[in-house]
Write an enzyme that holds these catalytic residues in place. Structure first.
Site, short mmCIF file in Angstrom:
data_model
loop_
_atom_site.label_atom_id
_atom_site.label_comp_id
_atom_site.label_asym_id
_atom_site.label_seq_id
_atom_site.Cartn_x
_atom_site.Cartn_y
_atom_site.Cartn_z
N SER A 7 38.02 11.01 24.07
CA SER A 7 38.22 11.20 22.64
C SER A 7 38.44 12.68 22.34
CB SER A 7 36.99 10.72 21.87
OG SER A 7 36.99 11.27 20.57
N HIS A 32 42.09 8.78 23.10
CA HIS A 32 41.44 8.18 21.93
C HIS A 32 41.46 9.19 20.79
CE1 HIS A 32 38.72 5.28 20.01
NE2 HIS A 32 38.05 6.33 19.53
N ASP A 34 40.47 9.92 16.90
CA ASP A 34 39.60 9.50 15.81
C ASP A 34 40.08 10.02 14.46
OD1 ASP A 34 37.47 7.99 17.14
OD2 ASP A 34 37.06 9.87 18.19
N MET A 36 39.37 10.11 10.51
CA MET A 36 38.26 9.89 9.56
C MET A 36 38.67 10.41 8.18
SD MET A 36 35.03 11.08 11.85
CE MET A 36 34.91 10.68 13.59
N HIS A 65 42.01 5.27 16.44
CA HIS A 65 40.85 4.61 15.83
C HIS A 65 40.77 5.05 14.37
CE1 HIS A 65 36.12 4.28 15.97
NE2 HIS A 65 36.67 3.39 15.16
N MET A 67 39.08 5.26 11.10
CA MET A 67 37.81 5.13 10.36
C MET A 67 38.11 5.52 8.93
SD MET A 67 35.39 6.66 13.32
CE MET A 67 36.82 7.34 14.14
N MET A 136 31.54 -0.18 18.20
CA MET A 136 30.95 1.14 18.01
C MET A 136 29.51 1.10 18.54
SD MET A 136 33.17 3.17 16.87
CE MET A 136 31.98 4.52 16.91
N GLY A 141 31.49 8.64 12.93
CA GLY A 141 31.53 9.86 12.12
C GLY A 141 31.44 11.12 12.96
N PHE A 142 30.68 11.05 14.03
CA PHE A 142 30.44 12.26 14.81
C PHE A 142 30.37 11.96 16.30
CE2 PHE A 142 28.49 12.51 10.65
CZ PHE A 142 29.07 13.67 10.14
N GLY A 143 30.77 12.96 17.09
CA GLY A 143 30.59 12.87 18.53
C GLY A 143 29.17 13.30 18.89
N ASP A 174 32.62 2.61 22.20
CA ASP A 174 32.84 3.97 21.68
C ASP A 174 31.55 4.58 21.16
OD1 ASP A 174 33.85 6.26 20.51
OD2 ASP A 174 35.10 5.23 19.04
N GLY A 175 31.07 5.63 21.84
CA GLY A 175 29.92 6.38 21.36
C GLY A 175 28.78 6.44 22.36
N GLY A 176 28.42 7.65 22.74
CA GLY A 176 27.26 7.83 23.62
C GLY A 176 27.48 7.41 25.05
N GLY A 196 33.73 11.25 24.58
CA GLY A 196 34.10 12.51 23.93
C GLY A 196 33.31 13.66 24.49
N SER A 197 32.07 13.81 23.99
CA SER A 197 31.27 14.97 24.38
C SER A 197 31.01 15.01 25.89
CB SER A 197 29.95 14.97 23.61
OG SER A 197 29.31 13.73 23.72
C1 DX5 Z 1 32.67 8.59 16.63
C2 DX5 Z 1 34.00 8.43 17.30
C3 DX5 Z 1 33.97 8.55 18.77
C4 DX5 Z 1 33.40 9.84 19.30
C5 DX5 Z 1 32.60 9.54 20.53
O1 DX5 Z 1 32.80 8.22 15.31
O2 DX5 Z 1 34.60 7.18 16.99
O3 DX5 Z 1 35.23 8.27 19.35
O4 DX5 Z 1 34.35 10.81 19.62
O5 DX5 Z 1 31.97 10.68 20.92
P1 DX5 Z 1 30.86 10.72 22.06
O6 DX5 Z 1 31.49 10.22 23.32
O7 DX5 Z 1 30.50 12.16 22.11
O8 DX5 Z 1 29.73 9.84 21.58
ZN ZN Z 2 36.47 6.51 18.14
#
Ligand code: DX5
Ligand code: ZN
Length: 218
Positions: A7, A32, A34, A36, A65, A67, A136, A141-143, A174-176, A196-197
């Protein structure tokens, strides 16, 4: 073969082209992206203008994606910008069937996404119509947030529905997602992992992608 979709939310926004070249070289399966709107989620990122500017830089699949509230208003713009897969949220589009078929009519792939608190069974009537379901595993909203463990139950339930309905959508999470949990999550039947992170905060992002893919396929 399980796929990794880094991401760009955690990439360097002052030099996206450099990060995209890196992802290309590292052999990421998808990019990916994002989007928003500050309404559906408490954050604002990028829109079709930026996606269009990135399009000539790579032939990677653009996994977009959305959002955003009422995504049906912007389908044309994202298709023109170069999305290969457009995913909308179940919670954001009242006439989901119409929105999904609008995206399909543009000749690209369509996905539907669920927030952590939305049950999987609500998708039953639409599962045969989509190419991808994005679960999700954090509140969008956030990485950099932690994986919500209850996602595991949703993956199992979605897999059962896929089998029972004889449907063939991909399951994306997606996420964590991290090297420490990707193997366990993969075993539940996920096809595509957004990261992402974990990728961009690592010292060597290309190696991290390779490591994640290896762990997911073990
Ligand atoms: C969050 C996004 C994700 C985000 C995941 O709203 O949809 O795609 O980038 O980030 P990580 O992998 O850091 O959880
Ligand atoms: Zn995403």
């Amino acid at each position: 073969m399980k796929m990794i979709a880094p991401s760009i939310l955690s990439a360097n926004f002052s030099n996206l082209s450099k990060d995209i070249e890196m992802l290309d070289r590292a052999g990421a399966d998808m990019l990916h992206i994002d989007v928003m709107d500050g309404l559906f989620v408490p954050n604002i990122t990028i829109g079709p203008l930026v996606i269009k500017a990135l399009r000539p830089l790579t032939s990677l699949i653009f996994d977009v994606h959305l959002m955003i509230e009422k995504p049906e208003r912007y389908i044309d713009l994202f298709v023109e910008a170069g999305a290969d897969i457009l995913t909308v949220h179940y919670e954001a589009s009242l006439h989901l069937h119409r929105t999904i078929h609008l995206i399909k009519s543009k000749g690209i792939k369509v996905g539907v996404s669920l927030n952590p608190s939305t049950p999987v069974f609500l998708l039953k009537e639409i599962l045969k119509d989509v190419d991808l379901v994005l679960l999700m595993s954090v509140n969008p909203g956030f990485g950099g947030q932690s994986y919500i463990e209850n996602t595991n139950n949703k993956i199992i339930e979605l897999n059962e529905l896929r089998r029972n309905l004889d449907a063939n959508f991909l399951i994306e999470v997606d996420g964590g997602i991290k090297a420490s949990n990707i193997k366990d999550v993969s075993e539940l039947g996920v096809d595509v992992f957004v990261a992402g992170s974990e990728v961009f905060n690592s010292k060597n992002p290309s190696e991290k992608i390779i490591q994640l893919r290896k762990l997911a396929n073990e």
